[in-house]
Write an enzyme that holds these catalytic residues in place. Structure first.
Site, PDB file in Angstrom:
ATOM      1  N   ASP A 228       0.823  -1.205   0.000  1.00 35.45           N
ATOM      2  CA  ASP A 228       0.000   0.000   0.000  1.00 35.45           C
ATOM      3  C   ASP A 228       0.860   1.261   0.000  1.00 35.45           C
ATOM      4  OD1 ASP A 228      -2.044   1.960   0.497  1.00 35.45           O
ATOM      5  OD2 ASP A 228      -3.265   0.378   1.394  1.00 35.45           O
ATOM      6  N   HIS A 284      -3.119  -0.179  -2.766  1.00 36.00           N
ATOM      7  CA  HIS A 284      -4.407   0.069  -2.129  1.00 36.00           C
ATOM      8  C   HIS A 284      -5.584  -0.286  -3.035  1.00 36.00           C
ATOM      9  CE1 HIS A 284      -6.738   1.737   1.115  1.00 36.00           C
ATOM     10  NE2 HIS A 284      -7.382   2.544   0.295  1.00 36.00           N
TER      11      HIS A 284
END
Length: 301
Positions: A228, A284
């Site tokens: 992420d 993400h």
């Protein structure tokens, strides 16, 4: 017993069995809440999720939450509508929906994950059965390193606003991301002035109703994206955060005071096997259809 009465009895039994089998076979409804800069019905995001769930679970009722009267308002509200007002609006939507009166599963994407947790804690009727948080930031964020798609110019403005005064009343009440902004260098300001996250994380005292309602979940599933670049720190997706007073070293959930003091019931839920921590390779909200089918779908069936 006469043949007529026997036939009537047999018919009644068959009707009851049919009703019970019908209930048993009925899929649990699903409520989904999108993330920042998204909308309920984007065919490449929430619309896609709704479609693949409906394809895999015949007959399921899927409600993709829309905050506002149209898609543009829904997207704008993900930046500028007070989160507490959004949660109240959603609680009203859910309470009025006849499909949900027997309970539902919930799946939140990015900030929708912590928003649906607030729904679980504040609005127990209709009951949320399982909560799946896909990249939700349950201890908040301390930075916006990258923003999605066409929203980047908005995020540049958000970043500057947060730097100038995340915990001022005006910013807290009108900027969604400020309401889960968690500054580890200003913990006291966060605890006192955060109007959303500090409340649902029991930072100002213990609301026993919040604790009881969250603990009523069968499963609380948290998905962390292992690569992420958008969430800072990524461990917030598993309810961890930075050690207080600095912004380099992080601690997992089990080492936080929230867990050790069990202010939210997470320790008890963990011991009961109700907490599920999943990791998926990717940035993400980047995951494959196959991963979703094999890893997430079982929690919905």
């Amino acid at each position: 017993m006469c043949p007529v009465k026997m036939a009537a009895l047999r018919a009644a039994v068959l009707v009851l069995l049919g009703l019970r089998l019908g209930r048993a076979a009925a899929a649990v409804p699903l409520v989904i809440w999108h993330g920042m800069g998204d909308s309920c019905c984007n065919p490449q995001s929430m619309g896609y999720i709704k479609k693949i769930v409906e394809n895999k679970i015949p007959g399921i009722y899927v409600l993709s939450l829309k905050i506002g009267s149209n898609l543009i308002q829904d997207m704008e509200n993900s930046f500028f509508m007070n989160v507490n007002d959004q949660v109240r609006e959603v609680c009203t939507q859910l309470a009025k929906d006849p499909h949900l009166k027997g309970g539902y599963n919930a799946m939140g994407f990015s900030q929708g994950g912590q928003f649906l947790r607030a729904v679980a804690q504040r609005c127990p009727s209709p009951p949320m059965l399982n909560l799946i948080s896909v990249g939700g930031q349950h201890q908040g964020v301390y930075g916006f390193p990258r923003c999605p798609g066409e929203s980047s110019h908005i995020c540049d403005w958000i970043r500057k606003t947060l730097d100038l005064g995340a915990y001022t009343q005006a910013v807290q009440e009108h900027l969604v991301q400020a309401e889960y902004w968690h500054d580890p260098l200003k913990e006291e300001d966060y605890r006192k002035k955060s109007i959303f996250l500090a409340d649902i994380n029991q930072e100002r005292g213990i609301n026993e109703t919040y604790k009881k309602n969250l603990m009523a979940l069968k499963k609380f599933v948290m998905v962390k994206f292992l690569n992420d670049t958008m969430v800072d720190p990524p461990i917030s997706e598993w309810f961890g955060f930075y050690k207080s007073g600095q912004a380099k070293e992080t601690v997992p959930l089990k080492e936080t005071s929230l867990y050790t003091e069990d202010r939210l019931g997470l320790q008890e839920m963990d011991k009961a096997g109700k907490l599920v921590f999943l990791g998926v390779k990717g940035d993400h909200l980047h995951f494959s259809e196959e991963w979703f089918y094999t890893t997430i779908l079982p929690f919905l069936q």
